[in-house]
Scaffold this motif. Structure first.
Motif: not given
Length: 82
Positions: A6, A8, A62
């Protein structure tokens, strides 16, 4: 808990309405899970050899690292900045 794949992604734009619509499109296309927009940020940056200040909108997306190239391509395709 943060997953290792993951990340940002931060994008700024001169127009908050444009940025919100663009972010919504990315969420609808499942290129990001969510988008948090800050309507007014003050940016200081160097452009063409000079230092500038401007008011912009900022979004934090995100997403997964695997989707990053598609987000970059979508941004380059329609973003109002050069």
């Amino acid at each position: 808990m943060t997953q290792p794949d993951c990340c940002e992604v931060i994008i700024t734009a001169p127009d908050a309405a444009w940025l919100t619509a663009f972010s919504k499109d990315l969420v609808e296309r499942r290129l990001c899970a969510s988008a948090q927009t800050v309507v007014t940020v003050r940016s200081v940056y160097r452009w063409k050899g000079q230092v500038h200040e401007a008011t912009e909108a900022r979004v934090a997306l995100r997403t997964r690292l695997a989707l990053l190239p598609r987000i970059v391509a979508a941004t380059r395709e329609v973003h109002p900045y050069e």
